[in-house]
Write a protein that holds these residues in place. Structure first.
Motif, PDB file in Angstrom:
ATOM      1  N   GLN A  81       0.854  -1.187   0.000  1.00  0.00           N
ATOM      2  CA  GLN A  81       0.000   0.000   0.000  1.00  0.00           C
ATOM      3  C   GLN A  81       0.896   1.246   0.000  1.00  0.00           C
ATOM      4  O   GLN A  81       0.696   2.175  -0.786  1.00  0.00           O
ATOM      5  CB  GLN A  81      -0.904  -0.016   1.235  1.00  0.00           C
ATOM      6  CG  GLN A  81      -1.788   1.220   1.300  1.00  0.00           C
ATOM      7  CD  GLN A  81      -2.870   1.082   2.347  1.00  0.00           C
ATOM      8  OE1 GLN A  81      -2.812   0.203   3.206  1.00  0.00           O
ATOM      9  NE2 GLN A  81      -3.859   1.949   2.272  1.00  0.00           N
ATOM     10  N   ALA A  82       1.939   1.221   0.846  1.00  0.00           N
ATOM     11  CA  ALA A  82       2.846   2.374   0.926  1.00  0.00           C
ATOM     12  C   ALA A  82       3.623   2.538  -0.388  1.00  0.00           C
ATOM     13  O   ALA A  82       3.820   3.662  -0.872  1.00  0.00           O
ATOM     14  CB  ALA A  82       3.816   2.185   2.093  1.00  0.00           C
ATOM     15  N   TYR A  83       4.064   1.441  -0.979  1.00  0.00           N
ATOM     16  CA  TYR A  83       4.805   1.474  -2.252  1.00  0.00           C
ATOM     17  C   TYR A  83       3.904   2.124  -3.325  1.00  0.00           C
ATOM     18  O   TYR A  83       4.298   3.073  -4.018  1.00  0.00           O
ATOM     19  CB  TYR A  83       5.195   0.027  -2.606  1.00  0.00           C
ATOM     20  CG  TYR A  83       6.056  -0.206  -3.859  1.00  0.00           C
ATOM     21  CD1 TYR A  83       6.401   0.796  -4.757  1.00  0.00           C
ATOM     22  CD2 TYR A  83       6.529  -1.492  -4.123  1.00  0.00           C
ATOM     23  CE1 TYR A  83       7.188   0.525  -5.882  1.00  0.00           C
ATOM     24  CE2 TYR A  83       7.309  -1.783  -5.246  1.00  0.00           C
ATOM     25  CZ  TYR A  83       7.625  -0.762  -6.124  1.00  0.00           C
ATOM     26  OH  TYR A  83       8.388  -1.044  -7.234  1.00  0.00           O
ATOM     27  N   GLY A  84       2.668   1.627  -3.418  1.00  0.00           N
ATOM     28  CA  GLY A  84       1.725   2.161  -4.411  1.00  0.00           C
ATOM     29  C   GLY A  84       1.463   3.650  -4.200  1.00  0.00           C
ATOM     30  O   GLY A  84       1.512   4.448  -5.146  1.00  0.00           O
ATOM     31  N   ASN A  85       1.231   4.036  -2.956  1.00  0.00           N
ATOM     32  CA  ASN A  85       0.956   5.456  -2.668  1.00  0.00           C
ATOM     33  C   ASN A  85       2.152   6.325  -3.022  1.00  0.00           C
ATOM     34  O   ASN A  85       2.008   7.420  -3.572  1.00  0.00           O
ATOM     35  CB  ASN A  85       0.611   5.651  -1.182  1.00  0.00           C
ATOM     36  CG  ASN A  85      -0.756   5.087  -0.855  1.00  0.00           C
ATOM     37  OD1 ASN A  85      -1.551   4.792  -1.753  1.00  0.00           O
ATOM     38  ND2 ASN A  85      -1.031   4.912   0.422  1.00  0.00           N
ATOM     39  N   TRP A  86       3.345   5.834  -2.723  1.00  0.00           N
ATOM     40  CA  TRP A  86       4.570   6.598  -3.016  1.00  0.00           C
ATOM     41  C   TRP A  86       4.717   6.800  -4.527  1.00  0.00           C
ATOM     42  O   TRP A  86       5.028   7.910  -4.987  1.00  0.00           O
ATOM     43  CB  TRP A  86       5.767   5.847  -2.420  1.00  0.00           C
ATOM     44  CG  TRP A  86       7.090   6.474  -2.753  1.00  0.00           C
ATOM     45  CD1 TRP A  86       7.644   7.582  -2.167  1.00  0.00           C
ATOM     46  CD2 TRP A  86       8.002   6.036  -3.767  1.00  0.00           C
ATOM     47  NE1 TRP A  86       8.857   7.847  -2.761  1.00  0.00           N
ATOM     48  CE2 TRP A  86       9.102   6.924  -3.745  1.00  0.00           C
ATOM     49  CE3 TRP A  86       8.007   4.988  -4.682  1.00  0.00           C
ATOM     50  CZ2 TRP A  86      10.189   6.792  -4.606  1.00  0.00           C
ATOM     51  CZ3 TRP A  86       9.092   4.855  -5.539  1.00  0.00           C
ATOM     52  CH2 TRP A  86      10.163   5.750  -5.494  1.00  0.00           C
ATOM     53  N   VAL A  87       4.467   5.757  -5.311  1.00  0.00           N
ATOM     54  CA  VAL A  87       4.576   5.892  -6.775  1.00  0.00           C
ATOM     55  C   VAL A  87       3.556   6.919  -7.257  1.00  0.00           C
ATOM     56  O   VAL A  87       3.874   7.811  -8.055  1.00  0.00           O
ATOM     57  CB  VAL A  87       4.354   4.523  -7.482  1.00  0.00           C
ATOM     58  CG1 VAL A  87       4.253   4.704  -8.996  1.00  0.00           C
ATOM     59  CG2 VAL A  87       5.482   3.547  -7.135  1.00  0.00           C
ATOM     60  N   ARG A  88       2.352   6.813  -6.746  1.00  0.00           N
ATOM     61  CA  ARG A  88       1.275   7.723  -7.175  1.00  0.00           C
ATOM     62  C   ARG A  88       1.639   9.171  -6.860  1.00  0.00           C
ATOM     63  O   ARG A  88       1.558  10.052  -7.716  1.00  0.00           O
ATOM     64  CB  ARG A  88      -0.016   7.349  -6.447  1.00  0.00           C
ATOM     65  CG  ARG A  88      -1.179   7.181  -7.371  1.00  0.00           C
ATOM     66  CD  ARG A  88      -2.476   6.848  -6.672  1.00  0.00           C
ATOM     67  NE  ARG A  88      -2.695   7.617  -5.471  1.00  0.00           N
ATOM     68  CZ  ARG A  88      -2.829   7.083  -4.260  1.00  0.00           C
ATOM     69  NH1 ARG A  88      -2.761   5.777  -4.093  1.00  0.00           N
ATOM     70  NH2 ARG A  88      -3.032   7.851  -3.216  1.00  0.00           N
ATOM     71  N   GLU A  89       2.075   9.402  -5.628  1.00  0.00           N
ATOM     72  CA  GLU A  89       2.343  10.783  -5.212  1.00  0.00           C
ATOM     73  C   GLU A  89       3.619  11.340  -5.842  1.00  0.00           C
ATOM     74  O   GLU A  89       3.714  12.536  -6.100  1.00  0.00           O
ATOM     75  CB  GLU A  89       2.455  10.841  -3.671  1.00  0.00           C
ATOM     76  CG  GLU A  89       1.081  10.723  -3.030  1.00  0.00           C
ATOM     77  CD  GLU A  89       1.146  10.238  -1.580  1.00  0.00           C
ATOM     78  OE1 GLU A  89       2.242  10.273  -0.986  1.00  0.00           O
ATOM     79  OE2 GLU A  89       0.083   9.820  -1.064  1.00  0.00           O
ATOM     80  N   THR A  90       4.599  10.480  -6.115  1.00  0.00           N
ATOM     81  CA  THR A  90       5.889  10.975  -6.606  1.00  0.00           C
ATOM     82  C   THR A  90       5.932  11.108  -8.122  1.00  0.00           C
ATOM     83  O   THR A  90       6.560  12.021  -8.650  1.00  0.00           O
ATOM     84  CB  THR A  90       7.025  10.032  -6.143  1.00  0.00           C
ATOM     85  OG1 THR A  90       6.814   9.706  -4.787  1.00  0.00           O
ATOM     86  CG2 THR A  90       8.385  10.681  -6.301  1.00  0.00           C
ATOM     87  N   PHE A  91       5.272  10.197  -8.825  1.00  0.00           N
ATOM     88  CA  PHE A  91       5.487  10.153 -10.275  1.00  0.00           C
ATOM     89  C   PHE A  91       4.250  10.351 -11.147  1.00  0.00           C
ATOM     90  O   PHE A  91       4.380  10.512 -12.352  1.00  0.00           O
ATOM     91  CB  PHE A  91       6.159   8.823 -10.669  1.00  0.00           C
ATOM     92  CG  PHE A  91       7.511   8.642 -10.035  1.00  0.00           C
ATOM     93  CD1 PHE A  91       8.603   9.381 -10.483  1.00  0.00           C
ATOM     94  CD2 PHE A  91       7.686   7.769  -8.974  1.00  0.00           C
ATOM     95  CE1 PHE A  91       9.845   9.232  -9.898  1.00  0.00           C
ATOM     96  CE2 PHE A  91       8.928   7.609  -8.376  1.00  0.00           C
ATOM     97  CZ  PHE A  91      10.007   8.346  -8.837  1.00  0.00           C
TER      98      PHE A  91
END
Ligand code: DWN
Ligand code: ZN
Length: 401
Positions: A81-91
């Protein structure tokens, strides 16, 4: 043999001996026809890629009875969940984004894109886990990713903003095909992000059980950088992860398209000072593996002599390497408990230790539990505090003395 990445002539620096399919849990009637190959790791001193020489055909490892479901760990659910959120917010800049995940398993990460209404596609070769992903609302195609599939995806959905993978890239022998596919699939400023068990951690802790049929490569930043450079990609960031006993998240973009984080030069310098680019490091690793094997076998023999019951905890893929390399069978380990229904009632590959449901452990505690799922230690220690408080002892294969 030729290096799978750069075709340089290389040779294995050790052998772990005859190995079965790591996830090939089987019933007794299948013992006779069990498949074996020789597990031999090699290091390429030109592109610095750690790899295994022989690998069974992919269809023997990934099929409609694939035994590993990512959702079995609560910690991993939070991680993805954290990995997915990080990709969404960063890229991802807008709601028009399109993301693709390779080896999306049961949809544990992509569901966090699906939940935000983001156009996504999972490419997963094992039909049974793909079906589970679809049940979670994740759009999934049952395929092995490669240059041709990349073209199909672009024709149907357009180019992607992000291509992601977790514990998948190290499984794919034709890594140049993946890099080519990534180049076709990604937009000019698209990113390729993946994480896998990290070579630096494996060498440091002698966790040789990361090496098994499915893991054809164990990556470092040095190797990833060399693998992708000829395909027009560069590392723009590196993020160490705690998962799987020490992993690395690699972020790649087309060369010159995005700013490069200071982490890249720093971690590459650390790898050089740890000798990850030197053949001598792998000779020392071989000696450490041998010492670790002697230690574990002595430990288990001592338990047996003291008439103490030992069971395994977590029928991991990794445990197949430990058990077969150390030749540990049901005489030393009574059974292995595991929460995955598809493994229960079967036997461990090669050494044929019975695999039992979790309750077999809790309902009749052994004296000693060998933690094969050592990478989930924090989660398991929290859950199993009663075992230790009632006098149970935990051991692992980790250690050389
Ligand atoms: O790379 C890979 C990783 C991501 O997953 C694959 N090649 C295959 C697989 O490797 P593994 O089998 O070594 O993964 P795990 O996550 O270490 O496996 C844990 C096993 O232990 C599972 O079978 C589930 C079981 N388990 C359990 O019985 N009780 C796990 C936990 C957390 C538990 O509490
Ligand atoms: Zn090479």
């Amino acid at each position: 043999m030729k290096c799978r990445v750069c075709q340089h002539e290389i040779s294995p620096f050790m052998t772990f001996g005859r190995m079965p399919i790591a996830n090939g849990f089987l019933t007794a009637d299948k013992f006779d026809g069990e498949y074996f190959f020789e597990l031999k790791p090699a290091f390429c001193d030109r592109c610095f890629t750690f790899q295994i020489e022989d690998q069974p055909e992919p269809e023997l490892m990934f099929h409609d009875q694939y035994a590993f479901f990512s959702r079995t760990s609560a910690f991993m659910q939070r991680h993805f969940q954290a990995y997915g959120n990080w990709v969404r917010e960063t890229f991802l800049d807008d709601s028009e984004s399109f993301v693709v995940e390779l080896g999306s398993n049961d949809g544990i990460m992509l569901e966090h894109f699906a939940g935000h209404g983001i156009s996504h596609l999972g490419v997963e070769p094992s039909a049974n886990v793909a079906e589970e992903a679809r049940r979670h609302g994740v759009n999934t195609m049952v395929e092995f990713f490669g240059p041709q599939i990349a073209q199909h995806i672009v024709a149907e959905y357009g180019q992607a903003d992000a291509l992601m993978a977790a514990n998948v890239m190290c499984h794919i022998p034709d890594i140049n095909g993946i890099a080519q596919g990534a180049s076709t699939l990604l937009k000019p400023r698209g990113v390729f992000i993946f994480e896998d068990p990290y070579l630096g951690a494996m060498i440091d802790k002698t966790t040789y059980d990361q090496i098994y049929d499915e893991h054809v490569f164990i990556f470092s930043a040095l190797s990833v950088s060399n693998i992708f450079a000829p395909h027009g990609f560069e590392l723009i960031d590196l993020l160490p992860q705690e998962t799987h006993g020490g992993s690395m998240r690699y972020v790649l973009a087309r060369t010159g398209q995005r700013q490069v984080s200071a982490n890249v030069a720093r971690i590459i310098a650390e790898e050089k000072s740890a000798g990850l680019d030197q053949s001598g490091t792998y000779d020392r690793f071989r000696a450490d593996c041998e010492a670790s094997k002697t230690r574990l076998v002595n430990l288990l023999r001592a338990e047996k002599e003291a008439h103490r019951r030992v069971v395994g905890y977590g029928a991991t893929s990794k445990s197949t390497t430990i058990l077969n390399y150390c030749q540990i069978g049901p005489d030393l380990i009574e059974f292995i408990s595991d929460t995955t229904p598809i493994k229960q009632g079967k036997y461990s590959p090669g050494m044929h230790i019975p695999v039992k449901p979790y309750e077999a452990f809790t309902e009749n505690y052994p004296d000693t539990a060998l933690l094969f799922a050592w990478n989930h230690k924090t989660e398991i220690m929290e859950k199993e505090s009663r075992f230790a408080s009632s006098g149970g002892k935990w051991i692992t294969h980790i250690g050389t003395e």
